[in-house]
Structure formats: C-alpha cells, structure tokens
Design a protein around this motif. Structure first.
Motif, PDB file in Angstrom:
ATOM      1  N   LEU A 117       0.783  -1.174   0.066  1.00 47.04           N
ATOM      2  CA  LEU A 117       0.010   0.018  -0.073  1.00 47.04           C
ATOM      3  C   LEU A 117       0.856   1.229  -0.019  1.00 47.04           C
ATOM      4  N   ASP A 118       2.100   1.133   0.470  1.00 46.66           N
ATOM      5  CA  ASP A 118       2.921   2.321   0.520  1.00 46.66           C
ATOM      6  C   ASP A 118       3.323   2.669  -0.966  1.00 46.66           C
ATOM      7  N   ALA A 119       3.477   1.482  -1.471  1.00 45.56           N
ATOM      8  CA  ALA A 119       3.948   1.624  -3.174  1.00 45.56           C
ATOM      9  C   ALA A 119       2.753   1.894  -4.064  1.00 45.56           C
ATOM     10  N   ASP A 120       1.462   1.427  -3.633  1.00 49.01           N
ATOM     11  CA  ASP A 120       0.320   1.680  -4.336  1.00 49.01           C
ATOM     12  C   ASP A 120      -0.818   1.559  -3.472  1.00 49.01           C
ATOM     13  N   HIS A 121      -1.390   2.898  -3.043  1.00 47.24           N
ATOM     14  CA  HIS A 121      -2.118   2.849  -1.957  1.00 47.24           C
ATOM     15  C   HIS A 121      -3.699   2.577  -2.669  1.00 47.24           C
ATOM     16  N   ARG A 122      -3.739   2.504  -3.785  1.00 44.58           N
ATOM     17  CA  ARG A 122      -4.968   1.682  -4.134  1.00 44.58           C
ATOM     18  C   ARG A 122      -5.122   0.288  -4.560  1.00 44.58           C
ATOM     19  N   SER A 123      -4.131  -0.371  -4.168  1.00 41.55           N
ATOM     20  CA  SER A 123      -4.017  -1.833  -4.338  1.00 41.55           C
ATOM     21  C   SER A 123      -5.136  -2.496  -3.562  1.00 41.55           C
ATOM     22  N   ALA A 124      -5.956  -2.994  -4.452  1.00 46.94           N
ATOM     23  CA  ALA A 124      -7.186  -3.930  -3.730  1.00 46.94           C
ATOM     24  C   ALA A 124      -7.040  -5.003  -2.937  1.00 46.94           C
ATOM     25  N   PRO A 125      -5.783  -5.806  -3.868  1.00 49.47           N
ATOM     26  CA  PRO A 125      -5.266  -7.153  -3.040  1.00 49.47           C
ATOM     27  C   PRO A 125      -4.776  -7.050  -1.741  1.00 49.47           C
ATOM     28  N   ALA A 126      -4.000  -5.722  -1.659  1.00 50.04           N
ATOM     29  CA  ALA A 126      -3.254  -5.319  -0.394  1.00 50.04           C
ATOM     30  C   ALA A 126      -4.347  -5.095   0.750  1.00 50.04           C
ATOM     31  N   LYS A 127      -5.597  -4.141   0.173  1.00 50.93           N
ATOM     32  CA  LYS A 127      -6.495  -3.819   1.164  1.00 50.93           C
ATOM     33  C   LYS A 127      -7.305  -4.887   1.622  1.00 50.93           C
ATOM     34  N   VAL A 128      -7.494  -5.912   0.939  1.00 47.96           N
ATOM     35  CA  VAL A 128      -8.263  -7.404   1.413  1.00 47.96           C
ATOM     36  C   VAL A 128      -7.142  -8.085   2.348  1.00 47.96           C
ATOM     37  N   GLY A 129      -5.838  -8.111   1.985  1.00 53.44           N
ATOM     38  CA  GLY A 129      -5.151  -8.668   2.852  1.00 53.44           C
ATOM     39  C   GLY A 129      -4.989  -8.278   4.269  1.00 53.44           C
ATOM     40  N   VAL A 130      -5.147  -6.655   4.342  1.00 49.55           N
ATOM     41  CA  VAL A 130      -5.170  -6.139   5.476  1.00 49.55           C
ATOM     42  C   VAL A 130      -6.238  -6.214   6.353  1.00 49.55           C
ATOM     43  N   ASP A 131      -7.535  -6.597   5.722  1.00 51.34           N
ATOM     44  CA  ASP A 131      -8.877  -6.834   6.230  1.00 51.34           C
ATOM     45  C   ASP A 131      -8.645  -8.133   6.656  1.00 51.34           C
ATOM     46  N   LYS A 132      -8.096  -9.166   6.078  1.00 50.14           N
ATOM     47  CA  LYS A 132      -7.989 -10.418   6.356  1.00 50.14           C
ATOM     48  C   LYS A 132      -7.089 -10.521   7.914  1.00 50.14           C
ATOM     49  N   VAL A 133      -6.312  -9.776   7.680  1.00 47.89           N
ATOM     50  CA  VAL A 133      -5.346  -9.764   8.949  1.00 47.89           C
ATOM     51  C   VAL A 133      -6.147  -9.414  10.068  1.00 47.89           C
ATOM     52  N   ARG A 134      -7.051  -8.183   9.957  1.00 43.54           N
ATOM     53  CA  ARG A 134      -7.757  -7.689  10.982  1.00 43.54           C
ATOM     54  C   ARG A 134      -8.867  -8.428  11.555  1.00 43.54           C
ATOM     55  N   GLU A 135      -9.331  -9.272  10.461  1.00 35.81           N
ATOM     56  CA  GLU A 135     -10.349 -10.352  10.971  1.00 35.81           C
ATOM     57  C   GLU A 135      -9.830 -11.372  11.890  1.00 35.81           C
ATOM     58  N   ALA A 136      -8.515 -11.925  11.308  1.00 41.32           N
ATOM     59  CA  ALA A 136      -7.914 -12.964  12.145  1.00 41.32           C
ATOM     60  C   ALA A 136      -7.427 -12.650  13.720  1.00 41.32           C
ATOM     61  N   ILE A 137      -7.046 -11.334  13.676  1.00 39.13           N
ATOM     62  CA  ILE A 137      -6.653 -10.909  14.942  1.00 39.13           C
ATOM     63  C   ILE A 137      -7.909 -10.496  15.761  1.00 39.13           C
ATOM     64  N   LEU A 138      -9.045 -10.044  15.364  1.00 33.70           N
ATOM     65  CA  LEU A 138     -10.186 -10.091  15.877  1.00 33.70           C
ATOM     66  C   LEU A 138     -10.745 -11.174  16.564  1.00 33.70           C
TER      67      LEU A 138
END
Length: 646
Positions: A132-153
C-alpha cells in the motif's frame, strides 16, 4: 503590424526547410517513445529534446516522471515553457502492479497462510502495508489487511471465550496500536475487564466440580456450590462461554440421571431430574434432546406393555389386561392402540372378546359337527311391551317397562334346521314329545285350517310331508328345545340355552320402537316370510287377514336364510316360524325383571312363544306380541332359536 514584422529577422528558405524536417523527425520520435511507454510501462517516459539538441525548434518541453507507480505523468514547465500532458495512462485507471509489488503480495499471502501475521519484517500485515505504501489503491493489499484484522479480531474473541487473559490482551493491543479495528476495541476491552473479574470465580467453580467427594451427598453439595458460582459469573458476564460450559456439565449430570431413571421405568424420577436440569439452562438444546429421547423411550416401552395387555386379553385375563394398559398409559399418554384396546376390553367384559354382530360357530369337542351359528348381540336397553294406543295392543303387553341388557350374549342367526336337530336326535337317541304323544298339528289344505294329525314328528313339514334338511325344524315342544340346548352345551363346552323373552324382544326390535322392526306399516318387498294377500296355497287359497299388497312366495316355512336379516343380523326373527323362549307365561309384566333375565317360576306349565310365523296375522307380527303354549305343545308354526352365553 508591418512595423513589427519589419523588426524581425526572417530566416531564409533553406533554414526554414531544415527546421521543418528536423521538427517532423523529432515529433515522430517523441510519438514512438510515448507509444512504447504506453504499452511497455517499464520504460521511462520520453523527454523533449532540449533547445540545444534541436536548435531553431522553438520552446523546449520538459516532462516530469511520475512519483509513484500508477500516477499520471505531468508536464513540468521550465521557464516560460508551455505545460502539456504526458502520453502515460489516464489518471483514473490504476496500472497493474509491477513485478516487485506482485512479489510482495505473494509473500504477504504466504505469510498469512502460515499464520505469520504480525512479524515486523516478514509478517503479513507489514508486507501488505509495504504494497500500500507503493500503491495506495492496491485492492489485494487492502483485502489482505482486512483479513489480518479479522484474524486478530477472531483471536481476541477466542482468547476471551476460553478465558486466556494474556492472549486476549495482546490481541486487543495489536488491534489498537496498529489502528486495525477501532470499532470493536472498546467492546473487547470491556470483555477483558469482565474476564479479569470472572477468572477467579471460574477457577473456583471448576475446582468444586472436580473436587473428590466422600459420598453422593458431598458430590451433590459440590455441584450445587459450583452452580451458584457459575450463576454469579453469568450475572457479571451473561455471554461467558466458560460459565455456560460449566452449567452444561452440571446439567448433563441431571440429564444422565433422567435417562437412567427412564431406562428403569422410573418416569417420575426421570421427570424430577428433567425438572432440575431445566432450572439450570432453560430451553437448552441438550435438555430438549434428552426430553425427546425420554419421550421416545416411554412411548416405546408403553407400546411393549400395551402389547402385553392385548396378549392378556387374548388369554382371557381382562383384569390383568386392564392393569397393564393403565401402566402403559402412565408411561406415555399418547401410546398407540388405546382406542382399539379399550374396545377389545369392553368386548372382553361384555362379549368375551367378541364383537357385536360377529357370527360364532362352535365346533363339537367330542365328535364331528358344529353348533348352529349365533350372532353376538350388542348390549343396550329398550322399552319392553307396547303402549295402549298401539294398534293391536293387548293387555298382556303391559305395563310397558324399561329393560337393560347389561351383558352380551349371542342369539341364533337362524332357527335350528331339520338337519341340525337330526344330529341331536341321532346322537342322543332322543325321543320327542310328538313321538311320545303320537301327534302334532299340521296345515290341512282341504279345510284351510290347522288340524291335529297322528304320526307327525320333527321329520315332517308344515303339511305333514317329509321335511327337507334346510327347513326350520317344527313339531317340537319346549321340552324338546330345552333338551337340544343342553346337548349343545355338552358337545361344545359352551353354555347354550333358550333366550329369555326380554332378550328375544330386544333382539327382534333391534333398537327400534315401531310396531315392527321395519316400521309401522307394510313390510318392504321380500322382507320376511309373513302372511301377505299376494301369497297363495297349493290350491290357490289366500289369507283372509294378511299384510295388504305383500307376497313373499311361500305358503308354509321357507328354507333357512332366504330373507335378509334385521339390523342386529338375525334372519327370520319375525316370520317363518315362531320360537320358544325360556320364560314361564305371565299374564302381564307386573314385577317382571328389568335386567333381561328369564322370568321363571318353578313348575310352571306354560311357556312363552315369541316372533311371528308364516301363518301369523299382522297384529301377531308386532314386536311386542307374545303368546303362550303348554311346555309339551308342538305344531307346524313353532321352532327353536338358541342363545349362547359369552
């Protein structure tokens, strides 16, 4: 304008031509570089030739390279240069990730799959954020962050559910510090606070449940103490899963007790245990399943006991059958077959397990042969006799009185046939009153009257000819009839007898109150062998007192079974021949029994005859009509119909 033009130094034609050629070549080169950059994004964007490289070409263009992958290139003006767009991709279309970004995404996905979520350098969260630092619009990276959030939650919630204070605190800190889920952090913190309050209580309750007890009483006390602690936890944290699991363990103990009690047919104990379990976790699925299982056990067991009750009925033990049926109902009120059993029990008590309307034929136990078929008569009550206003009423038919037939019995479906009576005479070597006294009355065709004739016996028909085997036996006395039923009892082991007068009228009426069992008027066509004005004797005589517009085709008795039965299933009950009954003659019904018993006085000389015959006038075919004859009388109109106790 001319002054201005005059002030300018105009190039020569050679110079103009040279500049034109060089400018065209430079334009084509720039276009080619732009197209190559458009379809091969790895190439750097082209820059316009400087003024030094293209001397004489006008203002120079400087193109600035995009700062981030996916940003549109813009023209950077230098001095007084004009600003123009680059030939890169449009600003609203994100370019595909470069190879290094694709590699980072794959590395992040691998880390997530292996559970490495929060490592500083190669954890999934750090890698997705690098993309996301390299491409703040990267949809796969955003989905990945959401997956990490859901896993930690999920980790935080799971840790809270199982009471892991340290793990839940760490997961909550990550969600907060990494700014992953501000929405749920406060709720999780509240749950963590409750966990810190309930953990000591849960530890205490678990210790009580696992504490070794000296006896059942102490074990029960430990469970009750643990139950109280778990309920305290539920007050603090209604959704505490560990407390619910502890309650489920205590509930399971009561559910197991309920199942054990049901297996021993102790359904009161099972219900008590279920009641105690329902107070712990009302409406729990385990409680509902156990209750359903016990109901199934009860119904299965009740069905087995009901089968035993039916077997007891088959064996003739109605009392045992009733006790077993009551036990089955105590096990399961909705056990199947109760209605059918009750009907059988009623029939067993009233009809010896037979059914009203059932035809019985008893075989002889000591020789070949059978008793005459009998029909089981339903119990009931009726008004015996006739009211004074009934046409044809006689004083001997009063007072009209209620009679209750409380015990089932069976009555001969037909009169006794000549063949059936012959079996008795031959086997018993019996001599009838007609044979002893030497005569009986017959119908005389010449005079149209009945006359006494010598030599007439049960072997003769109504006119003195030889009687066919399928005709009802006549020329028999009450004494002969009594001897016959006594012989039947000995041959079958059942109690045969002559019917009582009340039983006969009750069966003849068959739940009717009219003059005749078919109504108050003429009989229906082909209803019975009665006197009709259409009947003719062999010499064409007709009846002078008969049913109008009726003929049955017989003058004299008809063969047995030629006419339909009445509603109780008795054939020729009114017509063909009259029948002897057990009762002594009484001039009226004063002091007559009200329970259907025969009214007998010791030594009586006259007996009652019931039912019409082939030669009876219409008034004599009434259901209430009764007549009397001496016990040794015999004629061509009276026969025998047997009764049988059940």
């Amino acid at each position: 304008m001319s002054a201005v033009l005059g002030a300018c130094t105009m190039p020569g034609s050679d110079v103009v031509n040279k500049q034109t050629a060089l400018g065209g070549a430079a334009g084509i080169a720039v276009l080619l570089f732009a197209l190559a950059w458009r379809f091969f994004p790895g190439m750097p964007p082209p820059t316009e030739p400087t003024q030094e490289a293209s001397a004489g070409m006008g203002p120079s263009l400087v193109v600035a390279q995009a700062q981030k992958s996916g940003d549109a290139a813009v023209v950077a003006p230098a001095g007084n240069e004009k600003t123009v767009e680059s030939w890169g991709p449009p600003a609203d279309l994100a370019p595909p990730p470069p190879k290094q970004i694709a590699a980072l995404l794959k590395k992040a996905d691998d880390a997530f799959a292996k559970g490495r979520l929060l490592e500083t350098r190669d954890g999934a969260l750090a890698l997705y954020r690098q993309v996301l630092d390299a491409d703040h619009r990267s949809a796969p990276a955003k989905v990945g962050v959401d997956k990490v959030r859901e896993a930690i939650l999920q980790q935080a919630n799971d840790a809270l559910d199982r009471g892991d204070e340290d793990e839940s605190a760490r997961a909550i800190a990550v969600l907060r510090d990494q700014a992953l889920d501000d929405e749920h952090v406060d709720d999780l913190q509240a749950r963590l606070k409750k966990l810190r309050q309930t953990t000591p209580l849960l530890t205490r309750a678990a210790g009580l449940l696992h504490r070794e007890a000296k006896d059942d009483g102490e074990a029960e006390k430990n469970r009750n103490d643990a139950l109280a602690v778990y309920r305290e936890v539920i007050k603090i944290d209604p959704d505490n899963k560990l407390a619910d699991q502890g309650l489920a363990q205590i509930e399971r103990n009561w559910l197991d007790r309920a199942l054990a009690a049901a297996a021993q047919d102790d359904y009161a104990g099972a219900e008590d245990a279920l009641s105690r379990a329902s107070a712990i976790r009302p409406g729990s699925q385990q409680l509902l399943d156990t209750r359903s299982q016990i109901q199934g056990l009860r119904k299965q067991r009740a069905s087995a006991v009901m089968a035993q009750a039916n077997s007891a009925l088959d064996a003739g033990d109605a009392n045992l059958a009733q006790r077993l049926a009551q036990r089955a109902l105590g096990m399961s009120p909705d056990v199947g077959g109760v209605d059918a059993f009750n009907e059988r029990l009623r029939n067993a008590r009233l009809y010896a397990s037979y059914k009203p309307g059932q035809v019985l034929t008893d075989a002889f136990v000591d020789r070949n042969g059978n008793a005459p078929p009998v029909v089981v008569v339903p119990i009931g009550s009726f008004a015996m006799g006739s009211p004074a206003q009934e046409p044809g009423h006689r004083s001997s038919e009063e007072p009209q009185h209620d009679v209750k037939i409380a015990l089932g019995f069976a009555l001969g479906r037909d009169e006794v046939s000549v063949a059936e009576f012959r079996a008795f005479v031959d086997a018993a070597r019996y001599v009838t009153d007609a044979e002893k006294l030497g005569s009986s009355t017959v119908y005389d065709e010449d005079s149209g009257r009945t006359i006494d004739r010598r030599g007439i016996t049960w072997r003769n028909d109504y006119s003195g000819g030889a009687a066919a085997d399928d005709l009802p036996v006549i020329h028999v006395s009450w004494n002969d009839a009594a001897a016959y039923v006594q012989w039947l009892s000995a041959r079958t082991g059942k109690r045969y007898r002559l019917p009582s007068e009340a039983e006969y009228e009750y069966t003849l009426r068959a739940d009717t109150t009219t003059r005749y069992w078919w109504g108050d008027g003429n009989p229906p066509p082909n209803n019975a062998n009665l006197t009709g004005d259409g009947d003719k004797s062999p010499s064409q005589r007709r009846w002078t007192n008969a049913f109008p517009r009726y003929a049955d085709g017989y003058w004299g008795p008809a063969p047995i079974g030629k006419f339909p039965p009445n509603p109780f299933g008795l054939r020729d009950i009114d017509g063909n021949v009259a029948d002897w009954v057990e009762d002594c003659w009484h001039d009226n019904y004063l002091r007559a029994p009200a329970d259907g018993r025969a009214w007998v006085n010791p030594g009586c000389e006259r007996r009652v005859v019931r039912g019409a015959s082939w030669g009876s006038a219409p008034d004599q075919a009434r259901s209430a009509f009764r007549a009397s004859l001496p016990a040794d009388a015999r004629n061509s109109q009276v026969g025998i119909r047997v009764a049988r106790d059940l």
